[in-house]
Design an enzyme around this catalytic site. Structure first.
Site, PDB file in Angstrom:
ATOM      1  N   SER A 168      30.453  33.313  46.453  1.00 17.02           N
ATOM      2  CA  SER A 168      31.074  34.272  45.542  1.00 17.02           C
ATOM      3  C   SER A 168      32.138  33.637  44.659  1.00 17.02           C
ATOM      4  CB  SER A 168      31.675  35.437  46.339  1.00 17.02           C
ATOM      5  OG  SER A 168      32.581  34.966  47.320  1.00 17.02           O
ATOM      6  N   ASP A 442      41.972  41.458  49.068  1.00 14.19           N
ATOM      7  CA  ASP A 442      41.150  40.299  48.716  1.00 14.19           C
ATOM      8  C   ASP A 442      42.078  39.155  48.364  1.00 14.19           C
ATOM      9  OD1 ASP A 442      39.464  38.379  47.729  1.00 14.19           O
ATOM     10  OD2 ASP A 442      38.466  39.659  46.262  1.00 14.19           O
ATOM     11  N   HIS A 445      39.167  35.686  46.336  1.00 18.27           N
ATOM     12  CA  HIS A 445      38.715  35.597  44.953  1.00 18.27           C
ATOM     13  C   HIS A 445      39.915  35.662  44.012  1.00 18.27           C
ATOM     14  CE1 HIS A 445      35.323  37.297  47.348  1.00 18.27           C
ATOM     15  NE2 HIS A 445      34.711  36.302  46.750  1.00 18.27           N
TER      16      HIS A 445
END
Length: 468
Positions: A168, A442, A445
């Site tokens: 990702s 998160d 990312h």
């Protein structure tokens, strides 16, 4: 000056050599001016400058953030000095530097870029109010990193294809590039392909003269063939096949001009390893040893060794297929560059799935895991580059490069989405109704715009260097 003149005249009498006093004064003044200019413009201790534009005038000396910018908890952290192999890196060592204030607005608007419209990286669109994290730029210590030029990247990419392959974070970097290029493209990119789960995507930028520039994302978290675990389906382990390649992207290599790989985090997840049709080891399965026979349970493999093998075998196979295509005269494009983005550290403070916030202070030093994961990539790229440079069987040699972003990413815990990986995160968690469930954060990312754009800033310079 008078003392100097007296001494000089005295010497004239001794050596029977005379010089008009007016001429001597003139020459002396000229000499002093020359010395002053030399002192002002030549500093033997200063590092050589590279690059141009706005960043070329920047000083590499630490400067405190101005009062108009929000204070940064990571700014005081000193970056560890990381030298990248000269065989696999740009001439400038972009890995060693510091983040410095930059009041300029980002190159694109994260609320309007179509590439991230429905994704969890559009932090502003999801409600993040503070924007201080976008007002910093990376300043290498020994040189300058030129600003990202969407025009230059689009010129190189015209009728070419750059593909981001991996996990990702590869997708995160691809989306960043699409948004950066959209800031200067005459028309929005076409989403030419999107898989049902969004893990395989392809954007095409078209210009008025019929040219096109293609950016793709290939989901391949192990680079090799693998099957991801699924807690929902009761599958607790990844299945990684160490002797098989992921043909979903490897078979497309002949149509890719630059492949940008990114992997590492999935190798830390409990996994079972296969080779030659049988299970040969596992990682993180100690608590479930009863599910395996004793031989396998006792041969638990280090994920470092598996990651190293995966990276080396992937780069070697890319070179092998490149040589085969060149020698066979097969049609289609041949890749010009394989770049590997080094490990990007996460900043969870606790367990990632238990509402752990991102750290408010940057790590002053990289941890052992991050250091080893980065080292594995840099050494593997160096080995692949050395092997390719020593072979003379290809008229168009494949170039390898390491995009060494580990240190600069480690210093930016503020650049993650945190709770803003979805719209109105606190309301969605029921916090407004008295149901105080933890809000998932998160811390892996990157917000867009944000630090991940610097990854592509370095990628552009790497591409331009290889093109020259």
């Amino acid at each position: 000056m008078m003392t100097l003149l007296k001494t000089y005249n005295h010497n004239d009498k001794q050596h029977q050599f005379s010089l008009p006093k007016r001429n001597f004064v003139t020459y002396a003044v000229y000499a002093l001016i020359a010395v002053a200019l030399l002192y002002l413009f030549v500093d033997p201790a200063a590092p050589p400058a590279a690059g141009s534009g706005a960043t070329a005038a920047s000083s590499t000396t630490t400067t405190k953030p101005s009062s108009s910018l929000p204070p940064s908890p990571y700014y005081e952290a000193s970056s560890p000095i990381i030298s990248t192999s000269s065989a696999a890196a740009p001439l400038c060592d972009y890995s060693d530097g510091e983040w410095v204030p930059d009041a300029r607005p980002p190159l694109y608007d994260g609320t309007t870029c179509g590439a991230i419209k429905d994704d969890g990286r559009s932090c502003t669109a999801n409600g993040r109010a503070d924007t201080g994290y976008v007002h910093w730029r990376w300043q290498p210590r020994a040189c300058d990193l030129p600003d990202f030029s969407a025009d230059a990247f689009l010129r190189w990419l015209r009728n070419r294809h750059v593909a981001f392959v991996g996990d990702s974070l590869a997708r995160n970097q691809a989306e960043s590039l699409v948004c950066l290029l959209s800031s200067r493209s005459p028309s929005p990119p076409d989403l030419a392909h999107r898989s049902a789960d969004g893990r395989f995507r392809r954007w095409v930028f078209r210009d008025d003269s019929g040219g096109n520039a293609t950016v793709s994302v290939f989901w391949s978290p192990f680079l090799l063939k693998g099957v991801e675990k699924s807690e929902r389906d009761g599958v607790r382990y990844n299945q990684v096949f160490l002797d098989a390649f992921d043909e979903r992207w490897m078979s497309e290599l002949h149509g890719i001009d630059a492949a940008v790989l990114s992997a590492g985090h999935w190798f830390r997840i409990p996994s079972v390893y296969h080779r030659g049709g049988r299970v040969v080891g596992c990682h993180g399965c100690d608590d479930y040893a009863a599910e395996f026979n004793r031989t396998v349970a006792e041969s638990t493999s280090s994920f470092f060794s598996v990651f190293r093998d995966a990276v080396r075998r992937t780069l070697a196979e890319a070179a092998r297929r490149h040589r085969h295509q060149s020698s066979s005269g097969a049609g289609g494009k041949k890749p010009q560059l394989v770049a590997f983005t080094t490990f990007s550290p996460s900043h969870f403070e606790g367990h990632w799935n238990e509402g752990a916030p991102c750290k408010k202070k940057a790590d002053r030093e990289l941890g052992y895991t991050e250091t080893e994961m980065r080292k594995i990539v840099v050494e593997a790229v160096e080995e692949a580059a050395s092997t390719m440079s020593s072979s003379n069987d290809s008229a168009q040699p494949l170039r390898f490069a390491a995009l060494d972003v580990t240190a600069l990413a480690n210093m930016r815990p503020d650049g993650h989405p945190g709770p803003y990986m979805r719209k109105n995160p606190f309301a969605a968690a029921g916090n407004n109704t008295g149901d105080h469930r933890p809000v998932q954060h998160d811390c892996l990312h990157w917000c867009m715009p944000g630090p991940v754009d610097t990854f592509n800033q370095i990628l552009l310079q790497t591409i331009l260097l290889r093109a020259r």
